[in-house]
Write an enzyme that holds these catalytic residues in place. Structure first.
Site, PDB file in Angstrom:
ATOM      1  N   GLU A   1       5.563   6.959 -11.653  1.00 44.99           N
ATOM      2  CA  GLU A   1       6.702   7.429 -10.883  1.00 44.99           C
ATOM      3  C   GLU A   1       6.907   8.897 -11.263  1.00 44.99           C
ATOM      4  OE1 GLU A   1      10.304   5.187 -11.526  1.00 44.99           O
ATOM      5  OE2 GLU A   1      11.456   6.552 -10.249  1.00 44.99           O
TER       6      GLU A   1
ATOM      7  N   ARG B   1       3.293  -3.233 -23.309  1.00 44.22           N
ATOM      8  CA  ARG B   1       3.375  -1.783 -23.320  1.00 44.22           C
ATOM      9  C   ARG B   1       3.187  -1.272 -24.743  1.00 44.22           C
ATOM     10  NH1 ARG B   1       7.362  -0.105 -20.168  1.00 44.22           N
ATOM     11  NH2 ARG B   1       7.844   1.836 -21.203  1.00 44.22           N
TER      12      ARG B   1
ATOM     13  N   LYS C   1      11.047   7.924 -20.741  1.00 44.53           N
ATOM     14  CA  LYS C   1      11.303   9.211 -20.103  1.00 44.53           C
ATOM     15  C   LYS C   1      12.774   9.586 -20.195  1.00 44.53           C
ATOM     16  CE  LYS C   1       8.498   7.771 -16.639  1.00 44.53           C
ATOM     17  NZ  LYS C   1       7.904   7.669 -15.314  1.00 44.53           N
TER      18      LYS C   1
HETATM   19  P1  ATP Z   1       9.299   4.836 -19.086  1.00 35.82           P
HETATM   20  O1  ATP Z   1       9.825   3.459 -19.290  1.00 35.82           O
HETATM   21  O2  ATP Z   1       8.732   5.459 -20.295  1.00 35.82           O
HETATM   22  O3  ATP Z   1      10.242   5.737 -18.410  1.00 35.82           O
HETATM   23  P2  ATP Z   1       7.937   3.909 -16.763  1.00 35.82           P
HETATM   24  O4  ATP Z   1       7.388   2.561 -16.959  1.00 35.82           O
HETATM   25  O5  ATP Z   1       9.189   4.034 -15.989  1.00 35.82           O
HETATM   26  O6  ATP Z   1       8.030   4.646 -18.164  1.00 35.82           O
HETATM   27  P3  ATP Z   1       6.080   4.701 -14.750  1.00 35.82           P
HETATM   28  O7  ATP Z   1       5.816   6.072 -14.260  1.00 35.82           O
HETATM   29  O8  ATP Z   1       6.792   3.770 -13.856  1.00 35.82           O
HETATM   30  O9  ATP Z   1       6.863   4.855 -16.114  1.00 35.82           O
HETATM   31  O10 ATP Z   1       4.756   4.063 -15.300  1.00 35.82           O
HETATM   32  C1  ATP Z   1       3.479   4.210 -14.738  1.00 35.82           C
HETATM   33  C2  ATP Z   1       2.566   3.163 -15.315  1.00 35.82           C
HETATM   34  O11 ATP Z   1       2.466   3.320 -16.726  1.00 35.82           O
HETATM   35  C3  ATP Z   1       3.088   1.770 -15.076  1.00 35.82           C
HETATM   36  O12 ATP Z   1       2.008   0.948 -14.698  1.00 35.82           O
HETATM   37  C4  ATP Z   1       3.655   1.351 -16.398  1.00 35.82           C
HETATM   38  O13 ATP Z   1       3.610  -0.036 -16.552  1.00 35.82           O
HETATM   39  C5  ATP Z   1       2.755   2.104 -17.380  1.00 35.82           C
HETATM   40  N1  ATP Z   1       3.453   2.361 -18.635  1.00 35.82           N
HETATM   41  C6  ATP Z   1       4.636   2.963 -18.807  1.00 35.82           C
HETATM   42  N2  ATP Z   1       4.998   2.973 -20.102  1.00 35.82           N
HETATM   43  C7  ATP Z   1       3.994   2.371 -20.782  1.00 35.82           C
HETATM   44  C8  ATP Z   1       3.764   2.061 -22.165  1.00 35.82           C
HETATM   45  N3  ATP Z   1       4.645   2.388 -23.106  1.00 35.82           N
HETATM   46  N4  ATP Z   1       2.623   1.431 -22.490  1.00 35.82           N
HETATM   47  C9  ATP Z   1       1.724   1.112 -21.550  1.00 35.82           C
HETATM   48  N5  ATP Z   1       1.871   1.366 -20.239  1.00 35.82           N
HETATM   49  C10 ATP Z   1       2.992   1.989 -19.845  1.00 35.82           C
HETATM   50 MG    MG Z   2       9.225   3.049 -13.992  1.00 37.04          MG
END
Ligand code: ATP
Ligand code: MG
Length: 572
Positions: free
Chosen positions: A48, A273, A283
Site C-alpha cells: 500500500e 510477519r 508504518k
Molecule cells: P505495516 O503494518 O507495517 O504498516 P502493512 O501490512 O500495512 O505494513 P502493506 O503495504 O499493506 O503494509 O504490506 C505489503 C505486503 O507486505 C503485504 O503482503 C504484507 O502482508 C507484507 N508485510 C507487511 N509487514 C510485514 C512484516 N512485518 N513481515 C512480513 N510481511 C509483511
Molecule cells: Mg496494510
C-alpha cells in the site's frame, strides 16, 4: 532466542537441492501436482503506497520473488491503492527504488489496484444483480451494533431486503456523487450470524469524496480492501496469494468473492510477519518517529526501513541472506535483531576494504623519526580477499592513535600503549611511549614516543609485543565526521510498555553519537556515498550522502562484534 527457522516443515517435506521445503513451497508442490493452476506459479508483492518499505516487507518481497524464480514463474508488483486519503506518489517511487535496490525485478508487470476500479464496479453490480449485495443506510456506528460480537450473532440490516432495482439505482447514484461521505455503503449479503465476523455482510464500497493520486476525482466511491485484493489477484491470474497471518480470517471472504463472481481463484496463503527485537515494525509508528523528530527522516540510518538500512550501509545481499536464513513460519514470533546484524557483518567481512580511522585522536610525536620524512607502508586491503590487493599508507613523525589505546596507569593485562610500554603499529614499527605531555588542566595532549627502526613489518622473536594498534599520519590524515549509530530502542520489546505509555518511552537516548573530528587515512580522500569500509579494530562504516568534498561523513553500520551481547551477559 525466538528464531523462526523452518520448523513447520518437519522432516517429511519433499526436498529440492537438499533443503527441506517450507510450508508455502509444499502448498505450491501440491498445486503443481494436482494441476490446479497448470504449471504456473505467479505471485505478487502488494504494497500500500502509504509509507516506506521496512525490513518486514523485505521478507515478503524476498519470499514472493524468490518463489517465482525458484519455480520458473513470475512475480508482479501491485500497488494496493484503494485508500485515497493516505496515499502519495512519493511513496510509489520510493517503494520501487527499494525493491530494485534489494535486487528484485518485476519487469513490466507494474500494476495498480486503482486500474481495476471500473472492473470492480462492474463486479459489484453483478453481485447486486445476483441478489448478493445491497445498499445499506446504516451509519458506521449502527453498522457496528448490527454486527454483533464474537459471542453473539449480528442482526440483519433493515435495508437488507431492498429490491435489486432499488439497489442498482442507489449504487449508481452513490457513484454519481449524490450522497455525502458515510451516508451509505454497499454491503455483501452473506450471513449476519456467521461465526467469522468478516462474513457478516461486510462493506464492499464506501462513499469518499476524496482525490486519488491516480484516478483524480473520477470516483467518489471506493472499494474496500477485501473487495479489491482478491479480485486484483484474480485479474492478474495470480496463483498463490501470499499474505501475513492477520488476513487468515479474511480468507473465507476472499474465497466467497472469487466463487460468487465466478472468476479465476488464486489460493491465499498466510505466513507469520517478521518482528524483530529492539525494533518497532509499523508504518504508523515510523510516521510518529519522523513527524516528532526522533529520527531525521524515513531514511534515518537507525530506521528499519529499507531506505534507512541502505543509508546505514547494509548491503542488499545481507538483507536477502537474512530473509533466507529466517525462513517462513505459520506462527508469529520475534526474530533476534542480532541475526540481521550478523548477516551484514558476515557479508562486509568478505567484501569491505580495510582502512585505518582514529575516532578519538591523540597525537603521538615520534622523537627518533626525521622531520618531514614520509615513508610509504604497504597495507593489506582485505585479508579475506587476496584479489583486493594492497595500498599505501603514509608514515610520518607525527601520527594519531586512539585515546582508548593508551592508559597512563595501565590495568593488569593491558597490552596496548602505556608509559614505558611497547605496541606494534599496524603495518608499521614497534612503538614505545617515552613520556606524556599534559596541559594546565592535567589532561594528556600528546604522547612522546620512539620507534624501533629495525622492526618494520616484522615481528622479531625476541620481543614480546602483544598489542597491535591502528594509527594515521597526523600530517596526511583527513578530518572526518563519524556518526556512531546504535539501536533505536533500548529494550528488546519496545511495544511492551506500562499503562499510559507507548513505544516512544523505550527510545534509546544514546542511539546516535556524532564525532566531528575523527582522523582517517588519506586513501579515503574522494569517497562517495554508499561505499563501505571496515575501520580496522573499530567496525564497519559507510559513506553517508551528507559527505562533501571537504569532509567525508561515515555511518557506523555495525561494530565488529555484537557489543549488546556483552551487556546482556553482564546484566544477567
Ligand atoms: P505495516 O503494518 O507495517 O504498516 P502493512 O501490512 O500495512 O505494513 P502493506 O503495504 O499493506 O503494509 O504490506 C505489503 C505486503 O507486505 C503485504 O503482503 C504484507 O502482508 C507484507 N508485510 C507487511 N509487514 C510485514 C512484516 N512485518 N513481515 C512480513 N510481511 C509483511
Ligand atoms: Mg496494510
Amino acid at each position: 532466542m525466538a528464531t523462526e527457522l523452518n520448523t513447520e516443515n518437519g522432516e517429511s517435506g519433499a526436498e529440492t537441492s537438499g533443503k527441506p521445503l517450507n510450508f508455502v513451497e509444499e502448498i505450491i508442490h501440491d498445486h503443481l501436482k494436482s494441476g490446479r493452476f497448470g504449471e504456473r506459479v505467479h505471485t505478487r508483492f502488494p504494497p500500500e503506497p502509504n509509507g516506506y518499505l521496512h525490513i518486514g516487507h523485505a521478507k515478503s518481497i524476498a519470499l514472493n520473488f524468490s518463489l517465482a524464480e525458484k519455480y520458473g514463474g513470475l512475480c508482479n508488483l501491485r500497488f494496493d491503492d484503494t485508500n485515497p486519503s493516505k496515499e502519495e506518489v512519493e511513496y510509489v517511487e520510493a517503494i520501487k527504488d527499494d525493491i530494485c535496490w534489494l535486487g528484485f525485478d518485476w519487469e513490466d508487470r507494474e500494476y495498480f489496484a486503482s486500474d481495476y476500479f471500473e472492473q470492480l464496479y462492474e463486479w459489484a453490480v453483478k453481485l447486486i444483480n445476483d441478489g448478493l449485495a445491497y445498499v445499506c443506510d446504516l451509519s458506521s456506528e449502527e453498522g457496528r451494533e448490527y454486527r454483533g460480537t464474537p459471542t453473539e450473532p449480528g442482526k440483519n440490516s433493515p435495508y437488507r431486503d431492498r429490491s435489486i432495482g432499488e439497489n442498482l439505482d442507489l449504487f449508481e447514484r452513490m457513484k454519481a456523487g449524490e450522497f455525502p461521505d458515510g451516508s451509505r455503503t454497499l454491503k455483501a449479503k452473506i450471513d449476519m450470524s456467521h461465526p467469522n465476523f468478516h462474513m457478516r455482510d461486510p462493506v464492499i464500497y464506501r462513499i469518499l469524496h476524496s482525490h486519488h493520486h491516480r484516478t483524480g476525482d473520477d470516483w467518489c466511491i471506493y472499494p474496500m480492501y477485501d473487495f479489491t485484493h482478491g479480485q486484483s489477484d484474480s485479474i492478474e491470474k495470480i496463483t498463490q496469494s501470499i499474505c501475513t497471518l492477520e488476513f487468515e480470517n479474511h480468507r473465507p471472504l476472499y474465497d466467497w468473492f472469487c466463487d460468487k463472481l465466478e472468476i479465476h481463484h488464486p489460493q491465499q496463503i498466510e505466513f507469520a510477519r517478521l518482528n524483530l527485537t529492539y525494533t518497532v515494525m509499523s508504518k504508523r509508528k515510523f510516521l510518529t518517529l519522523v513527524d516528532e523528530g526522533y529520527v531525521s527522516g524515513w531514511d534515518d540510518p537507525r530506521m528499519p526501513t529499507i531506505s534507512g538500512l541502505r543509508r546505514r550501509g547494509y548491503t542488499p545481499e545481507s538483507i536477502r541472506n537474512f530473509c533466507e536464513y529466517i525462513g517462513v513460519a505459520k506462527h508469529n514470533s520475534v526474530v533476534d535483531v542480532t541475526i540481521l546484524e550478523n548477516q551484514v557483518r558476515e557479508h562486509l567481512n568478505a567484501i569491505a576494504p580495510r582502512v585505518m580511522a582514529v575516532l578519538n585522536p591523540i597525537k603521538v610525536v615520534i622523537e627518533n623519526y626525521p622531520d618531514g620524512k614520509v615513508e610509504e607502508l604497504e597495507a593489506v586491503n582485505n585479508p579475506e580477499d587476496a584479489s583486493a590487493g594492497n595500498r599505501i599508507v603514509p608514515f610520518t613523525k607525527e601520527i594519531y592513535i586512539d585515546k582508548n589505546d593508551f592508559m597512563e596507569v595501565p590495568v593488569k593485562k593491558y597490552f596496548r600503549l602505556a608509559p614505558g610500554k611497547e605496541v606494534r603499529l599496524r603495518y608499521g614499527y614497534i612503538l614505545k611511549c617515552e613520556s606524556v605531555v599534559k596541559n594546565d588542566a592535567d589532561e594528556i595532549v600528546e604522547l612522546r614516543c620512539t620507534i624501533d627502526l629495525e622492526t618494520l613489518g616484522k615481528q622479531p622473536t625476541d620481543r614480546k609485543v602483544r598489542g597491535v594498534i591502528h594509527w594515521v599520519s597526523a600530517e596526511q590524515a583527513i578530518d572526518a565526521e563519524i556518526r556512531l549509530y546504535d539501536r533505536l530502542f533500548k529494550v528488546e520489546h519496545p511495544d511492551k510498555v506500562e499503562e499510559g505509555q507507548d513505544f516512544r518511552s523505550n527510545i534509546n537516548p544514546d542511539s546516535l553519537e556524532v564525532i566531528q573530528h575523527a582522523k582517517v587515512e588519506p586513501s579515503l580522500h574522494g569517497v562517495t556515498a554508499g561505499e563501505r569500509f571496515q575501520f580496522e579494530r573499530v567496525g564497519y562504516f559507510s559513506v553517508d550522502p551528507d559527505t562533501t568534498n571537504d569532509k567525508p561523513v561515515f555511518n557506523r553500520i555495525a561494530s565488529l562484534r555484537d557489543s549488546w551481547a556483552k551487556i546482556a551477559r553482564k546484566s544477567r
